[in-house]
Design an enzyme around this catalytic site. Sequence first.
Site, PDB file in Angstrom:
ATOM      1  N   SER A 201      40.357  21.953   6.089  1.00 35.42           N
ATOM      2  CA  SER A 201      41.556  21.723   5.374  1.00 35.42           C
ATOM      3  C   SER A 201      42.574  21.241   6.437  1.00 35.42           C
ATOM      4  O   SER A 201      42.512  19.801   6.624  1.00 35.42           O
ATOM      5  CB  SER A 201      42.319  23.411   5.384  1.00 35.42           C
ATOM      6  OG  SER A 201      43.616  23.231   4.922  1.00 35.42           O
ATOM      7  N   ASP A 268      33.250  24.704 -19.105  1.00 34.68           N
ATOM      8  CA  ASP A 268      32.316  24.967 -18.904  1.00 34.68           C
ATOM      9  C   ASP A 268      30.417  24.227 -19.623  1.00 34.68           C
ATOM     10  O   ASP A 268      30.353  22.754 -18.444  1.00 34.68           O
ATOM     11  CB  ASP A 268      31.311  26.593 -18.045  1.00 34.68           C
ATOM     12  CG  ASP A 268      29.895  27.167 -18.010  1.00 34.68           C
ATOM     13  OD1 ASP A 268      28.968  25.958 -17.618  1.00 34.68           O
ATOM     14  OD2 ASP A 268      29.403  28.451 -18.166  1.00 34.68           O
ATOM     15  N   ASP A 271      29.810  19.854 -19.396  1.00 35.81           N
ATOM     16  CA  ASP A 271      28.905  19.288 -17.963  1.00 35.81           C
ATOM     17  C   ASP A 271      27.371  19.412 -18.568  1.00 35.81           C
ATOM     18  O   ASP A 271      26.337  18.603 -17.589  1.00 35.81           O
ATOM     19  CB  ASP A 271      29.144  19.924 -16.380  1.00 35.81           C
ATOM     20  CG  ASP A 271      28.498  21.161 -16.608  1.00 35.81           C
ATOM     21  OD1 ASP A 271      28.329  21.269 -17.623  1.00 35.81           O
ATOM     22  OD2 ASP A 271      28.983  21.637 -15.790  1.00 35.81           O
ATOM     23  N   ASP A 275      26.737  27.646 -16.754  1.00 36.41           N
ATOM     24  CA  ASP A 275      26.391  28.573 -15.814  1.00 36.41           C
ATOM     25  C   ASP A 275      27.590  29.335 -15.458  1.00 36.41           C
ATOM     26  O   ASP A 275      27.159  29.108 -14.378  1.00 36.41           O
ATOM     27  CB  ASP A 275      25.360  27.883 -15.069  1.00 36.41           C
ATOM     28  CG  ASP A 275      26.133  26.426 -14.507  1.00 36.41           C
ATOM     29  OD1 ASP A 275      26.969  26.448 -14.822  1.00 36.41           O
ATOM     30  OD2 ASP A 275      26.069  25.850 -13.344  1.00 36.41           O
ATOM     31  N   VAL A 277      30.346  27.842 -14.051  1.00 35.71           N
ATOM     32  CA  VAL A 277      30.828  26.955 -13.315  1.00 35.71           C
ATOM     33  C   VAL A 277      31.474  24.907 -14.075  1.00 35.71           C
ATOM     34  O   VAL A 277      30.354  24.679 -14.748  1.00 35.71           O
ATOM     35  CB  VAL A 277      29.721  25.595 -12.259  1.00 35.71           C
ATOM     36  CG1 VAL A 277      30.202  24.652 -11.233  1.00 35.71           C
ATOM     37  CG2 VAL A 277      29.002  27.141 -11.677  1.00 35.71           C
ATOM     38  N   ASP A 447      39.359  23.098  -6.180  1.00 29.14           N
ATOM     39  CA  ASP A 447      40.133  23.410  -4.948  1.00 29.14           C
ATOM     40  C   ASP A 447      41.769  23.558  -5.104  1.00 29.14           C
ATOM     41  O   ASP A 447      42.596  22.953  -6.075  1.00 29.14           O
ATOM     42  CB  ASP A 447      40.213  22.698  -3.936  1.00 29.14           C
ATOM     43  CG  ASP A 447      41.116  22.861  -2.452  1.00 29.14           C
ATOM     44  OD1 ASP A 447      42.316  23.566  -3.088  1.00 29.14           O
ATOM     45  OD2 ASP A 447      40.366  22.245  -1.684  1.00 29.14           O
ATOM     46  N   HIS A 493      38.871  26.310  -2.221  1.00 31.81           N
ATOM     47  CA  HIS A 493      39.374  25.615  -1.354  1.00 31.81           C
ATOM     48  C   HIS A 493      38.131  25.900   0.159  1.00 31.81           C
ATOM     49  O   HIS A 493      38.024  27.128   0.579  1.00 31.81           O
ATOM     50  CB  HIS A 493      40.689  26.348  -0.440  1.00 31.81           C
ATOM     51  CG  HIS A 493      41.432  25.696   0.813  1.00 31.81           C
ATOM     52  ND1 HIS A 493      41.316  23.534   0.347  1.00 31.81           N
ATOM     53  CD2 HIS A 493      42.095  25.423   1.666  1.00 31.81           C
ATOM     54  CE1 HIS A 493      42.144  23.869   1.960  1.00 31.81           C
ATOM     55  NE2 HIS A 493      42.357  24.279   2.119  1.00 31.81           N
TER      56      HIS A 493
END
Length: 582
Positions: A201, A268, A271, A275, A277, A447, A493
């Site tokens: 950051s 999800d 990709d 999962d 994500v 983020d 983040h």
Amino acid sequence: MRPASWAFAATASAAIAHAATLDDVCTASYVQASLPAGDFYQGITVDPSSVVVSAVSNASVSGQTWFPDATFDYCDVTFAYSHDGRDDQVHVRYWLPAPDEFQNRYLSTGGGGYAINSGTGSLPGGIIYGAVAGATDGGFGSFDTSSDAAFLLQNGTVNWQSLFMFGYEAIHELSTLGKEFTRRFFNMSDTKLYAYYQGCSEGGRDGWSQVQRFADEWDGAVTGAPAFRFSFQQVQHLYSNVVEHTLGYYPPPCELEKIVNETIAACDPLDGRTDGVVARSDLCKLHFNTSSVIGKPYYCAASTGSTVIGPFAGSTSNPEQNGTVTAKAVEVADKIIEGLHDLQGRRVYLSYQPAASFGDARTQYDKETGSWELSINSGGGEFVSRYLNLVNSSTLDSLDNVTYDTLKHWIYQGWQRYEDTLHTTWPDLTPFQSAGGKVLHIHGESDSSIPPASSVRYYESVRSVMYPGQSYNESNAVLQDWYRLFLIPGAEHCGSNSLQPNGPFPQTTLETLINWVEKGVTPTTLNGTVLSGPNAGETQQICAWPLRPYWKNNGTELECQYDQASIDTWHYNFDAFKMPVY
């Protein structure tokens, strides 16, 4: 106890007296004798009487994002210095490992938000790898005082010295003094001292502030989610508020959360692995239509607590929320993800990826009216109030009459005023590269505080400026000899993401950097560990930009693939400005 993944050298520096214990060297007299000599740093005088020393045994850390669990001993040292001819005092803190654990390494650390340090939270990340680890208070009054508290002497009068210290000078002095102190403390003589940096950051911006200016300060740096392009970034925090204000709709937090969760569920599988994500937010941007969420029900129980949006904290008290997702909420969400354009339709800046939470758009509940209303982001509000209007205030009273063109004006004003201190996107890193420096640059793909496309923009600026005339693949190959960018699937983040808990995070990035610098082990991929959720403990590899992750064979085999259509979604033309935006 050392992290099992790290193979430590069997011996410390040959110059160290191996019989010495931590108690032998962790004394005020020994530290005072080890301070940088009076003429070491022109213009700086170290105060030996300010030395405070404490030996700490069996310290332990666990459950951290940026380094693995460990137990260790260290010597905690603070001392002060002043700038000749100026009535000031700057404090630095160094944690030094026991002599038999020292591995000829030094590490500087940075801060977050408007703070130049992370307290002592980042220092174990150096100790566990046999490094002296340092932090500075920047001369702002104490280690707990942020730079914004020292920025104005009074309304309209800037403390320019505090700005330069926050911009880059304090971290440079921390590193220069810290390396010399380390050499003297451990009697290193001509032994090579490897110098590193790790921060995220504001800490990521701190790192780039040095890489761009001081070629031989560090051998390597880990820069996470850097808050560079500072004026753009801080005003960006207000963009979501202005979208809501312009469209006249202030979504309940639960409604936006429903949009995020539905986006995660839909994107999800894109990709190749289901999962929880979203590892390919670019495919999500290309294929997911947010309007499909309209009409879906949402519910959130009443809650009271604190919120953390990136480096900025706040409090909330929300009633029970229920309803169905409205077309207005989807319009707000789509406009935020689209990014800031001026009133003529020209792009001013980029924004967050699909599947990131809408932290900047958080609204607040008015009990008297029973309605949701605007909640002005504190990070963006303070920047405009304090750094542009030069008023000693951490907020804006309202956004009435603020348009997208107003945001553009604020960005440009801050860009011009702080380009030499806070902007921090100088793209020609030739001196650092020529000195043999290495950079691992990481950024969470979800983020919600600093858009990951900001990091892609800087990486691509360095590539195009340093290697003009070469093809895209040729220039990437030569750039990756010393600078690599990794977008972390599903990560928030500077850490893991509670909405996508099965995402990996590169907890041992500093270890990877050390191996690259000291052993020549090039990180083709980055080691990631799932730190929470049902898959906690699972290890995954993270692809280096511009390659994108895709899981083959029913989600069992990761391929880092080149996908031009996906790459194109990360590239932007800031045609609202005539100046190049690096």
